[in-house]
Motif scaffolding. Structure first.
Motif, short mmCIF file in Angstrom:
data_model
loop_
_atom_site.label_atom_id
_atom_site.label_comp_id
_atom_site.label_asym_id
_atom_site.label_seq_id
_atom_site.Cartn_x
_atom_site.Cartn_y
_atom_site.Cartn_z
N PHE A 26 0.83 -1.20 0.00
CA PHE A 26 0.00 0.00 0.00
C PHE A 26 0.87 1.25 0.00
CE2 PHE A 26 -2.45 3.39 2.13
CZ PHE A 26 -3.36 3.60 1.11
N ALA A 27 1.99 1.21 0.68
CA ALA A 27 2.90 2.37 0.68
C ALA A 27 3.35 2.69 -0.74
CB ALA A 27 4.10 2.10 1.59
N VAL A 28 3.59 1.66 -1.55
CA VAL A 28 3.95 1.86 -2.96
C VAL A 28 2.74 2.35 -3.74
CG1 VAL A 28 4.71 0.70 -5.09
CG2 VAL A 28 5.77 0.10 -2.90
N ALA A 29 1.62 1.67 -3.57
CA ALA A 29 0.42 1.95 -4.35
C ALA A 29 -0.26 3.25 -3.98
CB ALA A 29 -0.57 0.79 -4.20
N SER A 30 0.03 3.81 -2.81
CA SER A 30 -0.65 5.03 -2.37
C SER A 30 -0.18 6.28 -3.11
CB SER A 30 -0.48 5.21 -0.86
OG SER A 30 0.88 5.42 -0.53
N ASP A 31 0.77 6.14 -4.00
CA ASP A 31 1.23 7.26 -4.83
C ASP A 31 0.32 7.35 -6.06
OD1 ASP A 31 2.48 8.97 -6.64
OD2 ASP A 31 4.45 8.02 -6.46
N PRO A 32 -0.52 8.38 -6.18
CA PRO A 32 -1.43 8.48 -7.32
C PRO A 32 -0.74 8.42 -8.68
CG PRO A 32 -2.03 10.09 -5.66
CD PRO A 32 -0.70 9.50 -5.24
N MET A 33 0.52 8.85 -8.76
CA MET A 33 1.22 8.82 -10.05
C MET A 33 1.45 7.40 -10.56
SD MET A 33 3.85 12.00 -10.14
CE MET A 33 4.35 11.56 -11.79
N VAL A 34 1.50 6.43 -9.66
CA VAL A 34 1.66 5.03 -10.07
C VAL A 34 0.49 4.61 -10.96
CG1 VAL A 34 1.70 2.64 -9.20
CG2 VAL A 34 3.11 4.41 -8.11
N TRP A 35 -0.69 5.17 -10.71
CA TRP A 35 -1.91 4.73 -11.39
C TRP A 35 -2.45 5.73 -12.40
CZ3 TRP A 35 -2.09 -0.12 -10.27
CH2 TRP A 35 -1.62 -0.56 -9.04
N GLU A 36 -1.77 6.85 -12.62
CA GLU A 36 -2.35 7.94 -13.40
C GLU A 36 -2.76 7.55 -14.82
OE1 GLU A 36 0.31 11.25 -13.87
OE2 GLU A 36 1.88 10.00 -14.69
N GLN A 37 -2.10 6.59 -15.45
CA GLN A 37 -2.46 6.19 -16.81
C GLN A 37 -3.28 4.89 -16.84
OE1 GLN A 37 1.02 6.09 -19.33
NE2 GLN A 37 1.53 8.19 -18.86
N HIS A 38 -3.49 4.30 -15.70
CA HIS A 38 -4.19 3.04 -15.61
C HIS A 38 -5.70 3.26 -15.69
CE1 HIS A 38 -5.51 -0.79 -13.94
NE2 HIS A 38 -4.31 -1.25 -14.28
N PRO A 39 -6.44 2.35 -16.33
CA PRO A 39 -7.90 2.52 -16.38
C PRO A 39 -8.54 2.61 -14.98
CG PRO A 39 -7.23 0.77 -17.88
CD PRO A 39 -6.01 1.17 -17.08
N ILE A 40 -8.03 1.85 -14.02
CA ILE A 40 -8.50 1.94 -12.64
C ILE A 40 -7.48 2.82 -11.92
CG2 ILE A 40 -9.20 0.70 -10.56
CD1 ILE A 40 -9.81 -1.68 -12.40
N HIS A 41 -7.65 4.12 -12.12
CA HIS A 41 -6.65 5.12 -11.74
C HIS A 41 -6.68 5.52 -10.26
CE1 HIS A 41 -10.37 7.05 -12.94
NE2 HIS A 41 -10.11 7.88 -11.95
N ASP A 42 -7.59 4.91 -9.49
CA ASP A 42 -7.68 5.30 -8.09
C ASP A 42 -7.29 4.18 -7.12
OD1 ASP A 42 -9.91 3.74 -8.59
OD2 ASP A 42 -11.34 5.09 -7.63
N ARG A 43 -6.42 3.30 -7.56
CA ARG A 43 -5.95 2.25 -6.66
C ARG A 43 -5.07 2.80 -5.54
NH1 ARG A 43 -4.91 -2.28 -11.18
NH2 ARG A 43 -7.00 -3.16 -11.15
N TRP A 44 -4.76 4.06 -5.57
CA TRP A 44 -4.02 4.69 -4.48
C TRP A 44 -4.92 4.90 -3.26
CZ3 TRP A 44 -6.15 9.24 -2.96
CH2 TRP A 44 -6.99 9.88 -3.90
N ARG A 45 -6.24 4.85 -3.47
CA ARG A 45 -7.18 4.98 -2.35
C ARG A 45 -7.21 3.67 -1.57
NH1 ARG A 45 -12.25 5.80 -5.14
NH2 ARG A 45 -13.13 5.57 -3.05
N ARG A 46 -7.22 3.75 -0.26
CA ARG A 46 -7.11 2.58 0.61
C ARG A 46 -8.14 1.50 0.29
NH1 ARG A 46 -3.35 0.60 4.44
NH2 ARG A 46 -3.98 -1.53 4.19
N GLU A 47 -9.42 1.89 0.19
CA GLU A 47 -10.46 0.88 -0.03
C GLU A 47 -10.35 0.21 -1.40
OE1 GLU A 47 -12.22 4.90 -1.11
OE2 GLU A 47 -10.93 4.12 0.47
N VAL A 48 -9.91 0.95 -2.40
CA VAL A 48 -9.74 0.39 -3.74
C VAL A 48 -8.51 -0.53 -3.74
CG1 VAL A 48 -9.36 0.92 -6.18
CG2 VAL A 48 -10.85 2.39 -4.79
#
Length: 179
Positions: A26-48
C-alpha cells in the motif's frame, strides 16, 4: 505451471505475495502517479487498493518484488490466467513499482526473470494493458512484446475501458531484446 515461484535476479527477489505484504505494498500503491495512466486510476485509495490486494492474493499468482540491497518491498506483479492447451499460455500483469524504481531497469529485470520462468513451461505469455496506459505499453514494446488484439471490458466510473493484448512467445523471447 508454478504461478508463485521464488525468482532471484542481480538486484531483486521476487517471491510469493503474502498477507504481511499489504502495508508495504500500500505504501507503494498510495502514490497516485503510479496509477495515473491506468484505467482503474484510483488504486491509491485505501479501499480500492485493499480490494485489489485481496484479489491478487486470491488469484494464487501474486508476487512481491523486493530490492535485495535494501530488503524493501518495492512493488508487485502476478501470473494470472493459465491455459495449458496448445503448448500453454499464461498472463503476466498487475505490475506496479514505486517511482524510485522507474527508469532504472527494475521492470525489465523483473520481467526477464518472470518470462524465463513462464516460457520454460508455456509457449506464450500474454499481457493486457489499458489502451491509455502509455507507460506500460512502451515498457512492453521495449521488452519485445507484440500487440495482437484489443477488447473492451466493463466500464469503470462510467468510462469505457479498452485493453490491448500483447504477447511474447518462447521463440521471440529467445531472439528478442531480453535474450
Amino acid at each position: 505451471m508454478d504461478r508463485q515461484p521464488t525468482l532471484e535476479t542481480e538486484r531483486l527477489l521476487i517471491r510469493p505475495m503474502a498477507q504481511d505484504d499489504r502495508e508495504a505494498l500500500f505504501a507503494v500503491a498510495s502514490d497516485p502517479m503510479v496509477w495515473e495512466q491506468h484505467p482503474i486510476h484510483d488504486r491509491w485509495r485505501r479501499e480500492v487498493f485493499d480490494r485489489f490486494f485481496d484479489e491478487c492474493l486470491a488469484s494464487g499468482g501474486g508476487l512481491a518484488v523486493i530490492r535485495k540491497d535494501t530488503g524493501r518491498v518495492v512493488g508487485a506483479s502476478r501470473y494470472d490466467v493459465y491455459d495449458p492447451e496448445e503448448g500453454g499460455v499464461v498472463e503476466i500483469g498487475w505490475t506496479y513499482l514505486e517511482r524510485a524504481c522507474w527508469g532504472k531497469g527494475i521492470n525489465t529485470e523483473m520481467k526477464r526473470a518472470m518470462l524465463a520462468h513462464a516460457l520454460s513451461q508455456v509457449a506464450v505469455v500474454e499481457f493486457r494493458v489499458g489502451d491509455t496506459n502509455y507507460r506500460s505499453r512502451n515498457a512492453l514494446e521495449a521488452i519485445g512484446a507484440e500487440r495482437t488484439r484489443s477488447y473492451e471490458v466493463d466500464r469503470y466510473q462510467g468510462k469505457r475501458v479498452v485493453h490491448l493484448v500483447y504477447e511474447i512467445t518462447r521463440e521471440s523471447f529467445a531472439s528478442g531484446p531480453l535474450a
